[in-house]
Motif scaffolding. Structure first.
Motif, PDB file in Angstrom:
ATOM      1  N   GLN A 109       0.809  -1.213   0.000  1.00 21.14           N
ATOM      2  CA  GLN A 109       0.000   0.000   0.000  1.00 21.14           C
ATOM      3  C   GLN A 109       0.850   1.275   0.000  1.00 21.14           C
ATOM      4  O   GLN A 109       0.534   2.219  -0.731  1.00 21.14           O
ATOM      5  CB  GLN A 109      -0.980   0.002   1.178  1.00 21.14           C
ATOM      6  N   LEU A 112       1.872   1.883  -3.556  1.00 20.84           N
ATOM      7  CA  LEU A 112       0.784   2.415  -4.370  1.00 20.84           C
ATOM      8  C   LEU A 112       0.524   3.882  -4.033  1.00 20.84           C
ATOM      9  O   LEU A 112       0.291   4.707  -4.930  1.00 20.84           O
ATOM     10  CB  LEU A 112      -0.478   1.586  -4.145  1.00 20.84           C
ATOM     11  N   MET A 113       0.560   4.218  -2.751  1.00 20.39           N
ATOM     12  CA  MET A 113       0.318   5.604  -2.346  1.00 20.39           C
ATOM     13  C   MET A 113       1.406   6.528  -2.877  1.00 20.39           C
ATOM     14  O   MET A 113       1.131   7.678  -3.231  1.00 20.39           O
ATOM     15  CB  MET A 113       0.246   5.691  -0.822  1.00 20.39           C
ATOM     16  N   LEU A 116       0.464   7.223  -6.367  1.00 18.98           N
ATOM     17  CA  LEU A 116      -0.737   8.058  -6.396  1.00 18.98           C
ATOM     18  C   LEU A 116      -0.400   9.515  -6.088  1.00 18.98           C
ATOM     19  O   LEU A 116      -0.816  10.426  -6.812  1.00 18.98           O
ATOM     20  CB  LEU A 116      -1.744   7.527  -5.372  1.00 18.98           C
ATOM     21  N   ARG A 120      -0.375  12.966  -8.606  1.00 20.82           N
ATOM     22  CA  ARG A 120      -1.207  14.151  -8.397  1.00 20.82           C
ATOM     23  C   ARG A 120      -0.375  15.433  -8.359  1.00 20.82           C
ATOM     24  O   ARG A 120      -0.900  16.521  -8.607  1.00 20.82           O
ATOM     25  CB  ARG A 120      -2.013  13.986  -7.118  1.00 20.82           C
ATOM     26  N   GLN A 134       7.164   3.951  -9.511  1.00 20.65           N
ATOM     27  CA  GLN A 134       6.617   2.965 -10.436  1.00 20.65           C
ATOM     28  C   GLN A 134       7.375   1.649 -10.354  1.00 20.65           C
ATOM     29  O   GLN A 134       6.781   0.567 -10.376  1.00 20.65           O
ATOM     30  CB  GLN A 134       6.668   3.516 -11.862  1.00 20.65           C
ATOM     31  N   CYS A 169      -5.874  -3.539  -1.771  1.00 19.59           N
ATOM     32  CA  CYS A 169      -4.874  -2.889  -2.623  1.00 19.59           C
ATOM     33  C   CYS A 169      -5.012  -3.304  -4.084  1.00 19.59           C
ATOM     34  O   CYS A 169      -4.618  -2.547  -4.986  1.00 19.59           O
ATOM     35  CB  CYS A 169      -3.467  -3.232  -2.130  1.00 19.59           C
ATOM     36  N   MET A 173      -8.508  -0.063  -4.192  1.00 15.78           N
ATOM     37  CA  MET A 173      -7.442   0.930  -4.346  1.00 15.78           C
ATOM     38  C   MET A 173      -7.280   1.358  -5.799  1.00 15.78           C
ATOM     39  O   MET A 173      -6.880   2.493  -6.093  1.00 15.78           O
ATOM     40  CB  MET A 173      -6.130   0.337  -3.818  1.00 15.78           C
ATOM     41  N   ARG A 174      -7.637   0.476  -6.735  1.00 20.85           N
ATOM     42  CA  ARG A 174      -7.515   0.816  -8.154  1.00 20.85           C
ATOM     43  C   ARG A 174      -8.535   1.851  -8.605  1.00 20.85           C
ATOM     44  O   ARG A 174      -8.433   2.384  -9.717  1.00 20.85           O
ATOM     45  CB  ARG A 174      -7.619  -0.451  -9.012  1.00 20.85           C
ATOM     46  N   TYR A 176      -8.754   4.638  -7.054  1.00 17.62           N
ATOM     47  CA  TYR A 176      -8.008   5.870  -6.799  1.00 17.62           C
ATOM     48  C   TYR A 176      -6.714   5.930  -7.609  1.00 17.62           C
ATOM     49  O   TYR A 176      -6.265   7.007  -7.975  1.00 17.62           O
ATOM     50  CB  TYR A 176      -7.691   5.976  -5.304  1.00 17.62           C
ATOM     51  N   LEU A 177      -6.139   4.757  -7.851  1.00 22.78           N
ATOM     52  CA  LEU A 177      -4.921   4.655  -8.648  1.00 22.78           C
ATOM     53  C   LEU A 177      -5.119   3.538  -9.665  1.00 22.78           C
ATOM     54  O   LEU A 177      -4.782   2.379  -9.409  1.00 22.78           O
ATOM     55  CB  LEU A 177      -3.717   4.349  -7.749  1.00 22.78           C
ATOM     56  N   TYR A 179      -4.502   0.886 -12.278  1.00 21.11           N
ATOM     57  CA  TYR A 179      -3.347   0.208 -12.850  1.00 21.11           C
ATOM     58  C   TYR A 179      -3.805  -1.114 -13.444  1.00 21.11           C
ATOM     59  O   TYR A 179      -4.817  -1.669 -13.051  1.00 21.11           O
ATOM     60  CB  TYR A 179      -2.209   0.029 -11.836  1.00 21.11           C
TER      61      TYR A 179
END
Length: 216
Positions: A109, A112-113, A116, A120, A134, A169, A173-174, A176-177, A179
């Motif tokens: 997580q 991923l954050m 994200l 932004r 990445q 996740c 979570m996808r 918000y992000l 992938y």
């Protein structure tokens, strides 16, 4: 009475799912986002102000891993079928269970954050923060893919709380992000197994009835 304070489309879906897997009674209180973060009444539950939060006989507890450990220990003893969700030190997969249980919020997580948040901020595509973020995310997904190519569940042959911790996740979570999971057939097959679990379907229908789980 155990009460789950569920913030829509958040990590607290894990706790609803856990209780459905355990088959234990609980009260579900749902909160809508306002518009993105938690509303004031949710933030008032705990000083951190983020999901999940539970209340139970005067106890207020936050943090996904702590909440799951608490519920399993207090409400899911082996005699009612809940103990198998947390493997003990005598189980051959104990170390794997611990690793993957903590991998979700300790490694996956945050990776991923990082992607994200950096996205932004709109830095150049070749900015080191973008590239390393990445790479870290792809490394985590590759590790999951390898593990799930060897065993059906993260701890091994048995579904456990490590799976409940991780799935958020890979699904919600996808939203918000976004992938792409198409390069990861073992993860996608794993999510198909998750989606076939009645407890998961019940939990998502109760917690987020307006959201279709992203299982592919």
């Amino acid at each position: 009475m155990l009460t789950i304070h569920h913030l829509g489309k958040s990590q607290s879906e894990r706790i609803v799912w856990l209780c459905e897997e355990l088959g234990i009674p609980y009260e579900l209180k749902r909160y809508d986002r306002a518009p993105v973060m938690a509303p004031p009444e949710y933030k008032a539950l705990h000083p951190i102000g983020s999901a999940p939060v539970i209340t139970d006989d005067g106890i207020v507890l936050a943090e996904s891993g702590a909440v799951m450990d608490y519920i399993i220990a207090k409400h899911g003893p082996k005699e009612n079928g809940g103990g198998h969700l947390a493997l003990t030190k005598d189980h051959p997969d104990f170390a794997q269970y611990l690793y993957w249980f903590h991998f979700a919020n300790g490694t996956l997580q945050p990776a991923l954050m990082r992607v994200l948040i950096s996205g932004r901020l709109n830095p150049p595509a070749d900015h080191p923060a973008v590239l390393t973020g990445q790479q870290r995310m792809e490394l985590c997904l590759a590790l999951l893919e390898t593990r799930l190519g060897d065993v059906p569940w993260l701890a091994g042959q048995d579904f456990t709380a490590a799976d409940i911790m991780t799935v958020f996740c890979l699904t919600t979570m996808r939203r918000y992000l976004p992938y792409d999971l198409s390069p990861y057939p073992h993860i996608r097959a794993y999510l198909a197994r998750i989606g076939a679990r009645p407890a998961y379907r019940r939990a998502m229908a109760k917690g987020d009835p307006d959201m279709e789980p992203l299982l592919d």
